[in-house]
Scaffold this motif. Structure first.
Motif, mmCIF file in Angstrom:
data_model
loop_
_atom_site.group_PDB
_atom_site.id
_atom_site.type_symbol
_atom_site.label_atom_id
_atom_site.label_comp_id
_atom_site.label_asym_id
_atom_site.label_seq_id
_atom_site.Cartn_x
_atom_site.Cartn_y
_atom_site.Cartn_z
ATOM 1 N N ASP A 1 0.772 -1.338 -0.102
ATOM 2 C CA ASP A 1 0.098 -0.132 -0.117
ATOM 3 C C ASP A 1 0.888 1.230 -0.080
ATOM 4 O OD1 ASP A 1 -2.309 -1.558 -0.027
ATOM 5 O OD2 ASP A 1 -3.307 -0.901 1.849
ATOM 6 N N ALA A 2 2.038 1.329 0.846
ATOM 7 C CA ALA A 2 2.801 2.276 0.857
ATOM 8 C C ALA A 2 3.596 2.753 -0.519
ATOM 9 C CB ALA A 2 3.872 2.062 1.982
ATOM 10 N N GLN A 3 3.939 1.656 -1.317
ATOM 11 C CA GLN A 3 4.488 1.660 -2.643
ATOM 12 C C GLN A 3 3.143 2.138 -3.428
ATOM 13 O OE1 GLN A 3 6.026 -2.404 -2.719
ATOM 14 N NE2 GLN A 3 7.386 -1.309 -3.976
ATOM 15 N N ILE A 4 1.995 1.661 -3.383
ATOM 16 C CA ILE A 4 1.170 2.246 -4.334
ATOM 17 C C ILE A 4 0.797 3.614 -4.244
ATOM 18 C CG2 ILE A 4 -1.316 1.976 -5.014
ATOM 19 C CD1 ILE A 4 -1.279 -1.037 -4.424
ATOM 20 N N ALA A 5 0.818 4.067 -2.877
ATOM 21 C CA ALA A 5 0.529 5.399 -2.569
ATOM 22 C C ALA A 5 1.480 6.039 -3.109
ATOM 23 C CB ALA A 5 0.397 5.436 -0.901
ATOM 24 N N GLY A 6 2.703 5.877 -2.913
ATOM 25 C CA GLY A 6 3.892 6.650 -3.472
ATOM 26 C C GLY A 6 3.599 6.864 -5.007
ATOM 27 N N ILE A 7 3.225 5.790 -5.680
ATOM 28 C CA ILE A 7 2.809 5.994 -7.079
ATOM 29 C C ILE A 7 1.741 6.933 -7.487
ATOM 30 C CG2 ILE A 7 2.031 4.699 -9.390
ATOM 31 C CD1 ILE A 7 3.686 2.064 -8.118
ATOM 32 N N LEU A 8 0.783 6.999 -6.644
ATOM 33 C CA LEU A 8 -0.475 7.776 -6.936
ATOM 34 C C LEU A 8 -0.038 9.162 -6.422
ATOM 35 C CD1 LEU A 8 -3.014 5.585 -4.900
ATOM 36 C CD2 LEU A 8 -2.919 5.915 -7.361
ATOM 37 N N ARG A 9 0.880 9.462 -5.580
ATOM 38 C CA ARG A 9 1.374 10.881 -5.232
ATOM 39 C C ARG A 9 1.904 11.288 -6.572
ATOM 40 N NH1 ARG A 9 0.956 9.352 0.232
ATOM 41 N NH2 ARG A 9 2.885 8.199 0.237
ATOM 42 N N ARG A 10 3.041 10.453 -6.977
ATOM 43 C CA ARG A 10 3.918 10.898 -8.086
ATOM 44 C C ARG A 10 2.963 11.214 -9.393
ATOM 45 N NH1 ARG A 10 7.210 6.718 -7.757
ATOM 46 N NH2 ARG A 10 6.698 5.594 -9.507
ATOM 47 N N TYR A 11 1.818 10.849 -9.504
ATOM 48 C CA TYR A 11 0.904 11.007 -10.459
ATOM 49 C C TYR A 11 -0.332 12.127 -10.128
ATOM 50 C CZ TYR A 11 3.334 7.793 -13.303
ATOM 51 O OH TYR A 11 4.444 6.873 -13.991
ATOM 52 N N ASP A 12 -0.155 12.756 -8.826
ATOM 53 C CA ASP A 12 -1.118 13.557 -8.593
ATOM 54 C C ASP A 12 -2.478 13.031 -8.494
ATOM 55 O OD1 ASP A 12 0.838 15.824 -8.148
ATOM 56 O OD2 ASP A 12 0.593 16.358 -10.444
ATOM 57 N N LEU A 13 -2.537 11.673 -8.036
ATOM 58 C CA LEU A 13 -3.686 11.164 -7.806
ATOM 59 C C LEU A 13 -4.340 10.802 -6.308
ATOM 60 C CD1 LEU A 13 -3.344 8.472 -10.524
ATOM 61 C CD2 LEU A 13 -4.896 10.128 -10.523
ATOM 62 N N LEU A 14 -3.354 11.523 -5.289
ATOM 63 C CA LEU A 14 -3.461 11.264 -4.026
ATOM 64 C C LEU A 14 -3.128 12.594 -3.252
ATOM 65 C CD1 LEU A 14 -4.547 8.801 -2.128
ATOM 66 C CD2 LEU A 14 -2.150 8.401 -1.628
#
Length: 293
Positions: free
Chosen positions: A280-293
């Motif tokens: 989940d932490a990895q996914i959240a990192g990806i989402l933040r990188r694409y401005d989705l979180l």
């Protein structure tokens, strides 16, 4: 004619694994607002984990929420022709824009068996039928020549290609070129723009659950002739796909990335992915990188 994007909509679940129809309706509204059409009870909708009755009710709820604003395709495909037919007749009664039929799974089929399977379903309903090829999951593959044979059936309107091989997609597109009214929808998220440029009628994308506006952006830009913008949006979409799918089973990753944006969608039915803090932490990192979180 403008090209169309469908999102293979997630099915939302409560904590006890029953379907959360209200949350699913909210996801429908989100996609309609972005300008995307809906495919329900597909791979990203956990169709193989749903009961017959749930698929029928899910389709009723989705079509009611859509209220004619966008198109709805629903997957009726099951291992046996008998149950596929029963589902297809229910979807025909409900009134959808298309009935997708994934190749049988678990039962190994000959090409002749596939022709009989799809033709039997297409004969039984008024709604246009779409072939759905995803050999990595079903172990059955619709050969391009089989698609060509089936394309001559009056009620088989096209194919969704989720095989991921460009050569197969090219072969299906060659059928569409020769047979008027036979449409190809690409499944692989990194080939959306390429498919559109090579004659596809559109795409059916799972990743659009997590990134609806970028998917709509590719289609809008292509349809208005702004290829540079379409390429820019496709590059974002492809990069997000590469990053996210590196972490595990694609539909589970899509569902989880959506869950981290909106917990109302719930987890997947077991034995699919269990929540994992590190992942989940990895996914959240990806989402933040694409401005989705």
């Amino acid at each position: 004619m403008s090209k169309q994007a469908f999102v293979a909509l997630v099915t939302c679940f409560n904590d006890d694994e029953t379907i959360n129809y209200e949350a699913t309706r909210a996801q429908v509204r989100r996609q309609v607002d972005a300008g995307n059409n809906i495919m329900c009870a597909g791979t990203n909708g956990d169709f193989s984990a749903l009961t017959f009755e749930e698929k029928v009710r899910l389709t009723e709820e989705v079509t009611d929420e859509v209220a004619g604003r966008v198109k709805v395709i629903v997957n009726a495909g099951m291992p046996a022709t008998f149950e596929t037919l029963k589902l297809a007749r229910e979807f025909d009664r409900i009134g959808v824009d298309g009935i997708a039929v994934v190749t049988p799974f678990f039962i190994a089929c000959t090409q002749d068996g596939l022709i009989r399977h799809f033709s039997t379903v297409a004969d039984a309903v008024e709604t246009p039928v779409y072939l759905y090829d995803i050999p990595a999951r079903t172990q059955n593959h619709i050969e391009p020549e089989t698609a060509r044979t089936l394309s001559r059936h009056g009620n088989i309107a096209g194919i969704k290609d989720s095989g991921g091989a460009k050569e197969t997609l090219e072969a299906y597109l060659a059928v569409a070129k020769d047979v008027e009214g036979f449409e190809v929808y690409s499944g692989p998220d990194h080939l959306v723009l390429w498919a559109l440029q090579n004659g596809a009628a559109g795409c059916i994308s799972g990743l659009g659950n997590a990134m609806p506006n970028v998917l709509a952006g590719i289609l809008n830009a292509f349809n208005t002739g702004d290829i540079a913008e379409a390429e820019r949006q496709q590059a974002i979409y492809s990069a997000f796909r590469t990053d996210l799918y590196a972490l595990g089973f694609a539909p589970a990753m899509v569902k989880r990335s959506l869950y981290l944006q909106d917990a109302s969608v719930g987890a997947s039915r077991q034995p699919a992915l269990l929540p994992n803090k590190d992942q989940d932490a990895q996914i959240a990192g990806i989402l933040r990188r694409y401005d989705l979180l």
